[in-house]
Design a protein around this motif. Structure first.
Motif, PDB file in Angstrom:
ATOM      1  N   VAL A  38      39.132 -22.866 -13.507  1.00 55.60           N
ATOM      2  CA  VAL A  38      39.189 -22.385 -14.897  1.00 55.60           C
ATOM      3  C   VAL A  38      38.878 -20.893 -14.951  1.00 55.60           C
ATOM      4  CG1 VAL A  38      38.010 -22.483 -17.145  1.00 55.60           C
ATOM      5  CG2 VAL A  38      38.714 -24.589 -16.029  1.00 55.60           C
ATOM      6  N   SER A  39      37.834 -20.471 -14.227  1.00 56.61           N
ATOM      7  CA  SER A  39      37.451 -19.052 -14.228  1.00 56.61           C
ATOM      8  C   SER A  39      38.496 -18.196 -13.540  1.00 56.61           C
ATOM      9  CB  SER A  39      36.090 -18.875 -13.553  1.00 56.61           C
ATOM     10  OG  SER A  39      36.156 -19.258 -12.194  1.00 56.61           O
ATOM     11  N   VAL A  40      39.104 -18.711 -12.455  1.00 57.94           N
ATOM     12  CA  VAL A  40      40.133 -17.959 -11.727  1.00 57.94           C
ATOM     13  C   VAL A  40      41.373 -17.760 -12.613  1.00 57.94           C
ATOM     14  CG1 VAL A  40      41.701 -18.013  -9.737  1.00 57.94           C
ATOM     15  CG2 VAL A  40      39.322 -18.741  -9.466  1.00 57.94           C
ATOM     16  N   ILE A  41      41.765 -18.830 -13.334  1.00 62.51           N
ATOM     17  CA  ILE A  41      42.928 -18.747 -14.233  1.00 62.51           C
ATOM     18  C   ILE A  41      42.647 -17.757 -15.367  1.00 62.51           C
ATOM     19  CG2 ILE A  41      44.287 -20.057 -15.939  1.00 62.51           C
ATOM     20  CD1 ILE A  41      43.777 -22.510 -13.986  1.00 62.51           C
ATOM     21  N   SER A  42      41.451 -17.851 -15.952  1.00 65.02           N
ATOM     22  CA  SER A  42      41.078 -16.924 -17.032  1.00 65.02           C
ATOM     23  C   SER A  42      41.127 -15.485 -16.543  1.00 65.02           C
ATOM     24  CB  SER A  42      39.666 -17.240 -17.542  1.00 65.02           C
ATOM     25  OG  SER A  42      39.602 -18.533 -18.083  1.00 65.02           O
ATOM     26  N   LEU A  43      40.582 -15.262 -15.342  1.00 66.10           N
ATOM     27  CA  LEU A  43      40.549 -13.917 -14.755  1.00 66.10           C
ATOM     28  C   LEU A  43      41.970 -13.383 -14.539  1.00 66.10           C
ATOM     29  CD1 LEU A  43      38.143 -12.122 -13.851  1.00 66.10           C
ATOM     30  CD2 LEU A  43      38.579 -12.876 -11.525  1.00 66.10           C
ATOM     31  N   ALA A  44      42.870 -14.266 -14.089  1.00 67.16           N
ATOM     32  CA  ALA A  44      44.255 -13.856 -13.822  1.00 67.16           C
ATOM     33  C   ALA A  44      44.957 -13.415 -15.108  1.00 67.16           C
ATOM     34  CB  ALA A  44      45.020 -15.009 -13.166  1.00 67.16           C
ATOM     35  N   PHE A  45      44.788 -14.177 -16.188  1.00 65.50           N
ATOM     36  CA  PHE A  45      45.453 -13.832 -17.452  1.00 65.50           C
ATOM     37  C   PHE A  45      44.810 -12.605 -18.103  1.00 65.50           C
ATOM     38  CE2 PHE A  45      47.254 -18.087 -17.118  1.00 65.50           C
ATOM     39  CZ  PHE A  45      48.535 -17.881 -17.590  1.00 65.50           C
ATOM     40  N   VAL A  46      43.481 -12.492 -18.021  1.00 68.57           N
ATOM     41  CA  VAL A  46      42.797 -11.324 -18.583  1.00 68.57           C
ATOM     42  C   VAL A  46      43.211 -10.066 -17.819  1.00 68.57           C
ATOM     43  CG1 VAL A  46      40.542 -10.200 -18.909  1.00 68.57           C
ATOM     44  CG2 VAL A  46      40.828 -12.603 -19.524  1.00 68.57           C
ATOM     45  N   GLY A  47      43.419 -10.202 -16.508  1.00 65.98           N
ATOM     46  CA  GLY A  47      43.834  -9.073 -15.685  1.00 65.98           C
ATOM     47  C   GLY A  47      45.154  -8.460 -16.115  1.00 65.98           C
TER      48      GLY A  47
END
Length: 489
Positions: A51-60
């Motif tokens: 969940v955190s990795v996906i969030s980080l990818a989209f925020v990036g």
């Protein structure tokens, strides 16, 4: 004295029963029981980490400032709250696991409600960190623009922190009964929804940071709603008897055990954070931090497997101690530790030989890849140690030794590991490699001490202590409840 004698006689009777079972059958039964907990626990932790990795990818993809602010909030603020609340919730593993083993099924629901109260009070104390994130981060020397965005993200993270209360406690409650497949199903559903909503809100509808954060919050809350409905709507008939005022009784001892559990886990989580902070003050810090971030990311994914075995060890040990079987507890420790060590040994060999080639998954920089190759033997050693240390921590949780392990962590991590790391990294000028060697030595000392403690423990006495704890907080079932708990055994 008479009570202790009776407990020992009961234990001996239980051991004679267990001796009649062939070793092969015993091993197969224990392995199945272990994987019933470990399998879903590993998958759930991978999903939560995802969940955190996906969030980080989209925020990036929104912007570099937003990415830096989200990373800062997640790494410093959210991980801090996660560590405190997860650690405190692990007290429930001891209480629920031992009560379930002792067939005091109705007590699990009461312990769950007591843990809700303790964790809610703790979460309220943590909320100012997120509400006033901007001034706090500026005071810590962070860039003002990044801190301003981090303050906005921090206020959204209030809902994530509150989600941890329900998430961690329900997980411990269900794991103690080996009913954690439902947690895995909900985690899989949640991560699928998170990917779709993140794309819809940030890419398609262009809601930017607010869209990414809304999707993140829903990803944390969807499993909670599912778990709560499962617990309260018939999924745990024997262990959930409804809301009770008894939840407000004996809160102080529960709070003390929760605080010990929180201290034990936080001391471990902060250890890795200090490794990053020490690296940030070195020459060529950018390359060092990039290489370390790649190694810690790989180590973090592998750690999800180890945490699954931690859950299995705590559940199996607490169940066996509550059941009154010291030999069963010892056998479960041996089975879980050897299984985890075998997996860790295979991964140790793989990562030792892959070395710098792993870096190209994350970066195109030759310098960073070279630094990763240099750190790969240490990464492999970390993975090997991670296959044993968390299992022994799980044993400690199952037996209720949290306060002892907290002191062991202070001595091995903060009096041995960090000082040696600082000397090797800065005085001997070994850089990040020296810091990591020091940290590894601290982890090795902690693991060695836990092995000695586990080996030297009088497990017959642990059965007596577990029964004493279970009986001390026992509350008879309400007269309104006519169901027989034995039906669910």
């Amino acid at each position: 004295m008479e009570g202790n004698l009776n407990q020992k006689l009961l234990t001996e009777a239980k051991e004679k029963e267990d001796e009649d079972v062939k070793f092969k059958d015993k091993l197969w039964t224990e392995t199945k029981k272990m994987w019933i907990v470990a399998g879903p626990a590993i998958f759930t932790r991978f999903s939560t980490f995802g969940v955190s990795v996906i969030s980080l990818a989209f925020v990036g993809h929104i912007g570099p400032t937003e990415l830096a602010a989200f990373s800062l909030c997640f790494t410093v603020l959210l991980r801090f709250g996660n560590g405190v609340l997860l650690g405190m919730a692990s007290a429930l593993e001891t209480l629920c696991g031992q009560a379930y083993g002792a067939k005091q099924y109705h007590m699990l629901g009461i312990y769950l409600q007591r843990s809700w109260i303790v964790l809610f009070a703790t979460a309220l104390c943590l909320l100012p960190l997120y509400i006033f994130a901007t001034p706090i981060l500026i005071a810590l020397g962070q860039d003002e623009e990044v801190a301003a965005v981090a303050g906005y993200i921090g206020r959204w993270f209030v809902f994530v922190v509150l989600s941890f209360i329900m998430s961690f406690t329900c997980q411990m409650f269900l794991q103690a009964q080996s009913k954690n497949m439902i947690i895995a199903y909900l985690a899989a559903f949640s991560i699928g929804i998170h990917i779709f909503l993140s794309w819809l809100l940030t890419v398609k509808l262009k809601y930017g940071l607010a869209g990414a954060l809304l999707s993140t919050i829903l990803a944390y809350w969807i499993p909670n709603i599912g778990q709560l409905l499962f617990v309260t709507c018939g999924g745990c008939k024997d262990t959930w008897k409804g809301f009770s005022m008894l939840a407000f009784k004996d809160l102080l001892p529960v709070a003390k055990l929760s605080l010990s559990s929180g201290a034990m886990l936080c001391l471990e989580l902060w250890y890795n954070t200090i490794l990053v902070l020490l690296t940030g003050n070195m020459q060529n810090a950018q390359i060092a931090i990039d290489a370390l971030a790649i190694c810690l990311n790989i180590n973090g994914w592998e750690m999800m497997i180890s945490l699954g075995f931690l859950a299995a060890a705590s559940v199996r040990v607490s169940n066996e101690l509550g059941r009154g079987s010291s030999k069963g507890a010892k056998f479960s420790i041996m089975t879980t530790t050897l299984t985890s060590l075998c997996i860790g040994s295979v991964l140790f060999v793989i990562f030792l030989f892959l070395r710098g080639r792993l870096a190209y998954i994350f970066t195109e920089s030759e310098e960073v890849a070279s630094a990763v190759a240099d750190l790969s033997p240490l990464l492999a050693c970390s993975i090997l140690l991670n296959s044993v240390q968390p299992v022994l921590s799980g044993v400690a949780v199952g037996a209720g030794w949290q306060s002892i392990v907290a002191w062991v962590n202070i001595a091995s991590y903060y009096l041995i590991g960090i000082p040696i790391g600082v000397v090797l990294g800065y005085v001997v000028d070994m850089g990040v490699k020296g810091v990591w060697i020091g940290m590894l030595l601290g982890t090795f000392v902690q693991t060695l001490i836990l092995v000695i403690i586990t080996w030297k423990t009088d497990w017959d006495n642990q059965v007596v202590l577990a029964r004493s704890r279970v009986n001390k907080w026992f509350v008879p079932e309400s007269r309104e409840t006519n169901s027989n708990p034995e039906n669910g055994a």
